[in-house]
Design a protein around this motif. Structure first.
Motif, mmCIF file in Angstrom:
data_model
loop_
_atom_site.group_PDB
_atom_site.id
_atom_site.type_symbol
_atom_site.label_atom_id
_atom_site.label_comp_id
_atom_site.label_asym_id
_atom_site.label_seq_id
_atom_site.Cartn_x
_atom_site.Cartn_y
_atom_site.Cartn_z
ATOM 1 N N PHE A 124 24.443 -31.299 11.033
ATOM 2 C CA PHE A 124 24.295 -30.321 9.969
ATOM 3 C C PHE A 124 23.677 -30.977 8.741
ATOM 4 O O PHE A 124 24.323 -31.802 8.086
ATOM 5 N N GLY A 125 22.439 -30.638 8.418
ATOM 6 C CA GLY A 125 21.762 -31.282 7.290
ATOM 7 C C GLY A 125 21.609 -30.351 6.103
ATOM 8 O O GLY A 125 20.628 -29.602 6.018
ATOM 9 N N GLY A 132 22.858 -33.400 -4.415
ATOM 10 C CA GLY A 132 24.319 -33.432 -4.406
ATOM 11 C C GLY A 132 24.895 -32.044 -4.221
ATOM 12 O O GLY A 132 24.395 -31.255 -3.405
ATOM 13 N N MET A 156 21.412 -36.273 3.406
ATOM 14 C CA MET A 156 22.385 -37.354 3.210
ATOM 15 C C MET A 156 23.692 -36.977 3.882
ATOM 16 O O MET A 156 24.094 -35.805 3.850
ATOM 17 N N TRP A 157 24.320 -37.934 4.508
ATOM 18 C CA TRP A 157 25.654 -37.778 5.102
ATOM 19 C C TRP A 157 25.676 -36.928 6.376
ATOM 20 O O TRP A 157 26.732 -36.448 6.766
ATOM 21 N N THR A 158 24.520 -36.740 6.988
ATOM 22 C CA THR A 158 24.466 -35.924 8.202
ATOM 23 C C THR A 158 25.406 -36.508 9.281
ATOM 24 O O THR A 158 25.092 -37.534 9.886
ATOM 25 N N LYS A 205 30.922 -46.802 6.213
ATOM 26 C CA LYS A 205 31.810 -46.052 5.321
ATOM 27 C C LYS A 205 33.271 -46.483 5.438
ATOM 28 O O LYS A 205 33.614 -47.258 6.331
ATOM 29 N N SER A 213 28.067 -40.915 10.164
ATOM 30 C CA SER A 213 27.412 -40.107 9.128
ATOM 31 C C SER A 213 26.162 -40.875 8.726
ATOM 32 O O SER A 213 26.160 -42.106 8.773
ATOM 33 N N ALA A 366 34.774 -34.000 0.826
ATOM 34 C CA ALA A 366 33.867 -33.140 1.602
ATOM 35 C C ALA A 366 34.654 -32.011 2.270
ATOM 36 O O ALA A 366 35.831 -32.187 2.573
ATOM 37 N N PRO A 367 34.048 -30.880 2.501
ATOM 38 C CA PRO A 367 32.668 -30.528 2.223
ATOM 39 C C PRO A 367 32.426 -30.148 0.761
ATOM 40 O O PRO A 367 31.277 -29.887 0.385
ATOM 41 N N VAL A 368 33.475 -30.091 -0.024
ATOM 42 C CA VAL A 368 33.301 -29.794 -1.447
ATOM 43 C C VAL A 368 34.372 -30.583 -2.190
ATOM 44 O O VAL A 368 35.473 -30.802 -1.669
ATOM 45 N N GLN A 371 36.782 -31.259 -7.940
ATOM 46 C CA GLN A 371 36.295 -30.732 -9.222
ATOM 47 C C GLN A 371 35.595 -29.383 -9.037
ATOM 48 O O GLN A 371 35.783 -28.461 -9.839
ATOM 49 N N MET A 372 34.804 -29.295 -7.979
ATOM 50 C CA MET A 372 34.055 -28.042 -7.775
ATOM 51 C C MET A 372 35.004 -26.907 -7.377
ATOM 52 O O MET A 372 34.760 -25.740 -7.715
ATOM 53 N N TYR A 388 29.195 -25.523 -16.339
ATOM 54 C CA TYR A 388 28.044 -26.375 -16.020
ATOM 55 C C TYR A 388 26.822 -25.512 -15.729
ATOM 56 O O TYR A 388 26.943 -24.306 -15.553
HETATM 57 C C1 LIG Z 1 31.974 -38.833 5.564
HETATM 58 C C2 LIG Z 1 31.167 -37.682 5.041
HETATM 59 C C3 LIG Z 1 30.623 -36.789 5.931
HETATM 60 C C4 LIG Z 1 29.791 -35.754 5.479
HETATM 61 N N1 LIG Z 1 29.166 -34.943 6.397
HETATM 62 C C5 LIG Z 1 28.189 -34.084 5.974
HETATM 63 C C6 LIG Z 1 27.381 -33.375 6.913
HETATM 64 O O1 LIG Z 1 27.571 -33.478 8.136
HETATM 65 N N2 LIG Z 1 26.379 -32.588 6.442
HETATM 66 C C7 LIG Z 1 26.139 -32.424 5.104
HETATM 67 O O2 LIG Z 1 25.218 -31.676 4.752
HETATM 68 N N3 LIG Z 1 26.915 -33.075 4.178
HETATM 69 C C8 LIG Z 1 27.912 -33.906 4.592
HETATM 70 N N4 LIG Z 1 28.677 -34.588 3.663
HETATM 71 C C9 LIG Z 1 28.370 -34.444 2.245
HETATM 72 C C10 LIG Z 1 29.480 -33.866 1.406
HETATM 73 O O3 LIG Z 1 29.593 -32.493 1.631
HETATM 74 C C11 LIG Z 1 29.186 -34.240 -0.034
HETATM 75 O O4 LIG Z 1 29.370 -35.644 -0.160
HETATM 76 C C12 LIG Z 1 30.051 -33.532 -1.015
HETATM 77 O O5 LIG Z 1 29.745 -32.177 -1.004
HETATM 78 C C13 LIG Z 1 29.874 -34.109 -2.426
HETATM 79 O O6 LIG Z 1 28.510 -34.123 -2.774
HETATM 80 P P1 LIG Z 1 27.864 -35.459 -3.379
HETATM 81 O O7 LIG Z 1 28.378 -36.599 -2.552
HETATM 82 O O8 LIG Z 1 26.398 -35.300 -3.405
HETATM 83 O O9 LIG Z 1 28.488 -35.569 -4.809
HETATM 84 P P2 LIG Z 1 27.737 -35.348 -6.223
HETATM 85 O O10 LIG Z 1 27.128 -33.987 -6.277
HETATM 86 O O11 LIG Z 1 26.862 -36.514 -6.468
HETATM 87 O O12 LIG Z 1 28.971 -35.403 -7.215
HETATM 88 C C14 LIG Z 1 29.578 -36.631 -7.590
HETATM 89 C C15 LIG Z 1 30.868 -36.349 -8.360
HETATM 90 O O13 LIG Z 1 30.564 -35.584 -9.547
HETATM 91 C C16 LIG Z 1 31.362 -34.411 -9.581
HETATM 92 N N5 LIG Z 1 30.613 -33.312 -10.200
HETATM 93 C C17 LIG Z 1 29.299 -32.983 -10.030
HETATM 94 N N6 LIG Z 1 28.994 -31.893 -10.740
HETATM 95 C C18 LIG Z 1 30.134 -31.498 -11.360
HETATM 96 C C19 LIG Z 1 30.484 -30.420 -12.222
HETATM 97 N N7 LIG Z 1 29.583 -29.504 -12.606
HETATM 98 N N8 LIG Z 1 31.763 -30.313 -12.661
HETATM 99 C C20 LIG Z 1 32.690 -31.243 -12.286
HETATM 100 N N9 LIG Z 1 32.418 -32.278 -11.487
HETATM 101 C C21 LIG Z 1 31.166 -32.404 -11.029
HETATM 102 C C22 LIG Z 1 31.673 -34.101 -8.131
HETATM 103 O O14 LIG Z 1 32.807 -33.262 -7.990
HETATM 104 C C23 LIG Z 1 31.859 -35.517 -7.583
HETATM 105 O O15 LIG Z 1 33.159 -35.958 -7.837
HETATM 106 C C24 LIG Z 1 29.565 -35.588 4.096
HETATM 107 C C25 LIG Z 1 30.161 -36.477 3.189
HETATM 108 C C26 LIG Z 1 30.944 -37.521 3.644
HETATM 109 C C27 LIG Z 1 31.535 -38.484 2.640
#
Ligand SMILES: Cc1cc2nc3c(=O)[nH]c(=O)nc-3n(C[C@H](O)[C@H](O)[C@H](O)COP(=O)(O)OP(=O)(O)OC[C@H]3O[C@@H](n4cnc5c(N)ncnc54)[C@H](O)[C@@H]3O)c2cc1C
Length: 388
Positions: A124-125, A132, A156-158, A205, A213, A366-368, A371-372, A388
């Motif tokens: 899932f990409g 982010g 990222m993180w697929t 990781k 991932s 993950a997936p959210v 904070q969000m 925001y």
């Molecule tokens: C092991 C693992 C597996 C994953 N698998 C998948 C996958 O298969 N497919 C996929 O598509 N994704 C995957 N993900 C991605 C995952 O969904 C994201 O890491 C997650 O949604 C957070 O996004 P980010 O890492 O880009 O954080 P960022 O967006 O960079 O945020 C960083 C920090 O800032 C905070 N932040 C940002 N904006 C705000 C705001 N407005 N208010 C308050 N706080 C804020 C966030 O809450 C977070 O704490 C995976 C992640 C991990 C770690």
């Protein structure tokens, strides 16, 4: 009001438990240690028909709801395999939801049947390095060409990208600046993961090492028009359908991990004798564990409440988000206390609680992120201004 599992639901638990019991701590330890996909577990679940629990019956699925899927995933995650077990099959449950709802009959047959039988795996990409959580800012672009699209970008993180035969990609088909709303202009594709055009680079990781991932690089990747899900430009809205079930499932998986860790801690506390008595005779050991039980129990029923609302077709955004939030925290708290109850042995691989502890961080991110979720509750439930 009745808050209890019915007979069919208890049968799901019993049947799935029979499978998880075939996989020992040594098995999960080895998969984690060697970063090896738990193929045997995945196969056992596929052969028993569990990969299609939420899929349409006419395609060989069971056509059950998120409640039953949650019961199954709680059993899977609490059976010793934790996140590794859950993540090896998780994507099958609601990952292809957009296909179930918006795919053509031909696409459903072509794509869902192999997923249900365990003949194909999908990844899932959505997440991108430069966007982010701000999904509407994704840069991956699908350019319309004769017969299909050419996609270029980075994900990222697929997860399971090393294993997958297929990939779901969310890509922009119209630049954000040209859209009426930022959520317009994104399209969903489901196609062969062509490794000559897509490089999938494993990320090292903290935990859940059995399930990979990846950083994913997509370079001029051709996707035929027949591999587009639904209408062009509607991809983001299609994804929204599956977000609440995903939150519930991730939440209940976290509870499974927390309960497994708690049971291990209670057993250790009964068995380990220091100062001439079991350490569990000390309230300083008992109370944190009892407190963890209370939090896990409350979060479990929040997940089930959200699942119930979803299955009834009722609004459940706040409940599903709260369920994921509470479960992530309760699980992390329980695994932390499990490690501490084991003293030095909590730090040793042998007792497994360190593995569960490492894995319990993931549902908080993950997936959210937390904070969000709090942003969502503040805005949508408490009617506070968007921050925001
Ligand atoms: C092991 C693992 C597996 C994953 N698998 C998948 C996958 O298969 N497919 C996929 O598509 N994704 C995957 N993900 C991605 C995952 O969904 C994201 O890491 C997650 O949604 C957070 O996004 P980010 O890492 O880009 O954080 P960022 O967006 O960079 O945020 C960083 C920090 O800032 C905070 N932040 C940002 N904006 C705000 C705001 N407005 N208010 C308050 N706080 C804020 C966030 O809450 C977070 O704490 C995976 C992640 C991990 C770690």
């Amino acid at each position: 009001m009745e808050i209890e599992l019915n007979e069919t639901q208890r049968e799901i638990e019993t049947s799935v438990r029979k499978i998880t019991q075939q996989f020992t701590d040594d098995y999960w330890h080895e998969c984690d240690e060697n970063s090896r996909f738990p193929e045997e577990f995945y196969r056992a679940m596929a052969d028993a028909g569990w990969l299609g629990i939420t899929m349409p019956e006419e395609l060989g699925g069971a056509g059950l709801g998120v409640t039953e899927a949650a019961i199954m995933m709680h059993t899977v995650a609490s059976g010793g395999g934790g996140q590794a077990a859950a993540s090896s099959i998780h994507i099958n449950l609601f990952g292809p939801h957009a296909i179930v709802v918006h795919g053509s009959p031909e696409q459903k047959k072509r794509w869902l049947t192999p997923l249900i039988k365990g003949e194909e795996k999908a990844c899932f990409g959505v997440t991108e390095p430069d966007a982010g959580l701000d999904t509407t800012s994704i840069k991956t672009f699908a350019k319309k060409v004769d017969g299909g699209y050419r996609i270029t970008g980075r994900k990222m993180w697929t997860s399971t990208g090393q294993e997958a035969h297929k990939i779901v990609i969310l890509a922009r088909t119209t630049p954000k600046s040209e859209c009426k709303r930022p959520t317009d202009g994104m399209t969903l594709f489901y196609s062969d993961l062509d490794r000559t055009k897509i490089e999938v680079r494993r990320i090292k990781k903290l935990g859940r090492n059995a399930v990979d991932s990846n950083a994913t690089f997509i370079d001029d990747y051709f996707v035929p028009e027949s591999d587009r899900i639904g209408d062009e430009g509607r991809g983001f809205y299609y994804l929204l359908d599956s977000l609440n079930p995903e939150r519930v499932l991730v939440g209940i998986e976290a509870i499974g991990i927390g309960r497994d860790a708690l049971n291990r801690a209670a057993k250790y506390a009964r068995d380990r004798v220091v100062f001439g008595r079991p350490i569990g005779k000390n309230q300083g050991i008992q109370h944190p564990l009892a407190e963890a039980w209370c939090s896990l129990e409350a979060a479990y029923w929040m997940c089930m409440r959200a699942a119930y609302l979803y299955d009834k077709g009722l609004p459940c955004g706040a409940e599903a988000n709260a369920a994921k939030f509470l479960s992530g925290r309760a699980s992390f708290d329980a695994t932390t206390k499990a490690v501490l109850t084991h003293g030095g042995m909590g730090y040793a691989r042998e007792f497994q609680v360190e593995r569960l502890f490492r894995e319990s961080m993931l549902p908080r991110i993950a997936p959210v992120t937390e904070q969000m979720i709090l942003n969502f509750i503040a805005e949508k439930v408490l009617d506070l201004p968007k921050s925001y």
